[in-house]
Scaffold this motif. Structure first.
Motif, mmCIF file in Angstrom:
data_model
loop_
_atom_site.group_PDB
_atom_site.id
_atom_site.type_symbol
_atom_site.label_atom_id
_atom_site.label_comp_id
_atom_site.label_asym_id
_atom_site.label_seq_id
_atom_site.Cartn_x
_atom_site.Cartn_y
_atom_site.Cartn_z
ATOM 1 N N ALA A 80 0.809 -1.217 0.000
ATOM 2 C CA ALA A 80 0.000 0.000 0.000
ATOM 3 C C ALA A 80 0.841 1.264 0.000
ATOM 4 O O ALA A 80 0.349 2.342 -0.352
ATOM 5 N N ASN A 81 2.106 1.157 0.382
ATOM 6 C CA ASN A 81 2.935 2.350 0.537
ATOM 7 C C ASN A 81 3.944 2.557 -0.594
ATOM 8 O O ASN A 81 4.590 3.596 -0.650
ATOM 9 N N ALA A 82 4.069 1.574 -1.452
ATOM 10 C CA ALA A 82 5.074 1.664 -2.515
ATOM 11 C C ALA A 82 4.555 2.468 -3.703
ATOM 12 O O ALA A 82 3.346 2.673 -3.871
ATOM 13 N N SER A 83 5.474 2.901 -4.544
ATOM 14 C CA SER A 83 5.105 3.568 -5.792
ATOM 15 C C SER A 83 4.489 2.554 -6.732
ATOM 16 O O SER A 83 4.609 1.335 -6.535
ATOM 17 N N ALA A 84 3.825 3.034 -7.770
ATOM 18 C CA ALA A 84 3.106 2.137 -8.682
ATOM 19 C C ALA A 84 4.021 1.056 -9.261
ATOM 20 O O ALA A 84 3.613 -0.095 -9.440
ATOM 21 N N GLY A 85 5.260 1.410 -9.540
ATOM 22 C CA GLY A 85 6.183 0.458 -10.137
ATOM 23 C C GLY A 85 6.539 -0.718 -9.243
ATOM 24 O O GLY A 85 7.039 -1.733 -9.721
ATOM 25 N N LYS A 86 6.266 -0.589 -7.928
ATOM 26 C CA LYS A 86 6.606 -1.657 -6.991
ATOM 27 C C LYS A 86 5.425 -2.083 -6.114
ATOM 28 O O LYS A 86 5.587 -2.927 -5.229
ATOM 29 N N ALA A 87 4.249 -1.534 -6.379
ATOM 30 C CA ALA A 87 3.111 -1.765 -5.493
ATOM 31 C C ALA A 87 2.269 -2.976 -5.863
ATOM 32 O O ALA A 87 1.492 -3.466 -5.039
ATOM 33 N N PHE A 88 2.410 -3.473 -7.097
ATOM 34 C CA PHE A 88 1.490 -4.507 -7.591
ATOM 35 C C PHE A 88 2.204 -5.817 -7.893
ATOM 36 O O PHE A 88 3.392 -5.840 -8.207
ATOM 37 N N THR A 89 1.412 -6.887 -7.833
ATOM 38 C CA THR A 89 1.910 -8.222 -8.153
ATOM 39 C C THR A 89 0.893 -8.926 -9.046
ATOM 40 O O THR A 89 -0.314 -8.741 -8.887
ATOM 41 N N GLU A 149 2.810 -20.591 -5.531
ATOM 42 C CA GLU A 149 3.312 -21.040 -6.838
ATOM 43 C C GLU A 149 2.636 -20.332 -8.004
ATOM 44 O O GLU A 149 3.108 -20.412 -9.137
ATOM 45 N N ASN A 150 1.535 -19.612 -7.735
ATOM 46 C CA ASN A 150 0.822 -18.904 -8.803
ATOM 47 C C ASN A 150 1.148 -17.418 -8.854
ATOM 48 O O ASN A 150 0.489 -16.659 -9.562
ATOM 49 N N VAL A 151 2.164 -16.995 -8.119
ATOM 50 C CA VAL A 151 2.657 -15.624 -8.245
ATOM 51 C C VAL A 151 3.472 -15.539 -9.528
ATOM 52 O O VAL A 151 4.363 -16.356 -9.770
ATOM 53 N N LEU A 152 3.179 -14.540 -10.354
ATOM 54 C CA LEU A 152 3.899 -14.365 -11.619
ATOM 55 C C LEU A 152 5.083 -13.432 -11.412
ATOM 56 O O LEU A 152 4.919 -12.277 -11.014
ATOM 57 N N GLY A 153 6.271 -13.944 -11.686
ATOM 58 C CA GLY A 153 7.458 -13.135 -11.486
ATOM 59 C C GLY A 153 7.695 -12.887 -10.006
ATOM 60 O O GLY A 153 7.290 -13.674 -9.145
ATOM 61 N N LYS A 154 8.323 -11.777 -9.700
ATOM 62 C CA LYS A 154 8.600 -11.426 -8.309
ATOM 63 C C LYS A 154 7.500 -10.534 -7.752
ATOM 64 O O LYS A 154 6.841 -9.811 -8.481
#
Length: 273
Positions: free
Chosen positions: A211-220, A260-265
């Motif tokens: 919730a606190n990160a910038s858009a480039g690091k906030a989503f998965t 196991e269903n997380v895409l990338g990091k």
């Protein structure tokens, strides 16, 4: 004058070509057989075969059903099965997972021909590519074999779940959240105007994990199975045109997704989507 504009354009074009040639870089286009020399933008024999196949399918299979599909808004499962059998779906999936591994040009040629007959049918076909591309780009070997492999083995559809009621083009405004609990992620949120959602075997879902990160690091990005408890498909939206295309909202309430269903990091979803 027009002549001076043409000369300027030729100079602009020639400069990078000369630089590329001096560096030993070969051009990406093919010379057309219709001209003796110079630049050509004709299709290769293989590209022409794909175009001809899609054109034949559009005229002989899609066009006779267009009025019925527009009148009933029925999902075109019969055409999807036939198109899948001919190789007109999932064309970008790499060959090692059962696909054709085609490029953007070939994909554009196919989708253009299908859309000529009916953009609703074309949307149902092509939406698979939206869902599959994050897996192609960021999935690990197990994810690709499991989720891309099944798309080539049988006529299934998948959905790309990013848009929300208050966040369409503004991806940074997404409110769907995913929280880590043990070895699972719990997703809560609402997606909207999701193509193929009523029939999707699985979904690509973009959710906020910081919730606190910038858009480039906030989503998965997550792969969410269509039969996951807590995932509810909304009513079919009646589009103005493309009526046989399936567009719906998707509700996610405490949907459990395995690690196991997380895409990338974690935190790289914005880039993956």
């Amino acid at each position: 004058s027009p002549c001076s504009v043409q000369r300027m354009a030729l100079r602009l074009l020639a400069s990078p070509l000369r630089a590329a040639a001096s560096a030993g870089v070969r051009p990406m286009w093919r010379a057309s057989s219709s001209v003796p020399s110079g630049l050509g933008f004709g299709w290769s024999p293989e590209q022409k075969e794909f175009q001809d196949l899609a054109r034949k399918f559009a005229r002989e299979e899609i066009m006779p059903q267009v009025q019925k599909l527009d009148r009933t808004a029925e999902y075109p499962w019969d055409l999807i099965r036939k198109g899948h059998k001919l190789g007109l779906m999932n064309v970008h999936i790499p060959q090692e997972y059962g696909g054709l591994g085609l490029g953007s040009v070939e994909g554009a040629l196919i989708t253009e021909e299908l859309a000529y007959a009916c953009t609703g049918v074309q949307t149902a076909f092509e939406a698979n590519g939206l869902a599959e591309m994050p897996v192609i780009l960021a999935g690990n070997e197990a994810q690709k074999k499991k989720y891309l492999g099944r798309m080539t083995e049988e006529p299934l559809v998948a959905s790309y779940g990013v848009t929300e009621p208050i966040a369409g083009s503004d991806v940074a405004g997404i409110k769907t959240v995913a929280v880590k609990r043990g070895n699972k992620w719990i997703i809560n949120g609402q997606k909207m105007w999701i193509t193929n959602a009523g029939h999707a075997n699985w979904f690509f879902i973009l959710a906020r994990t910081d919730a606190n990160a910038s858009a480039g690091k906030a989503f998965t990005g997550f792969i969410v199975d269509g039969d996951s408890p807590g995932l509810t498909r909304g009513r079919k939206e009646m589009n103005m045109g493309q009526r046989c295309s399936d567009t719906r909202g998707v509700s996610l309430v405490d949907v459990e997704v395995p690690e196991e269903n997380v895409l990338g990091k974690v935190g790289e979803g914005f880039k993956i989507a």
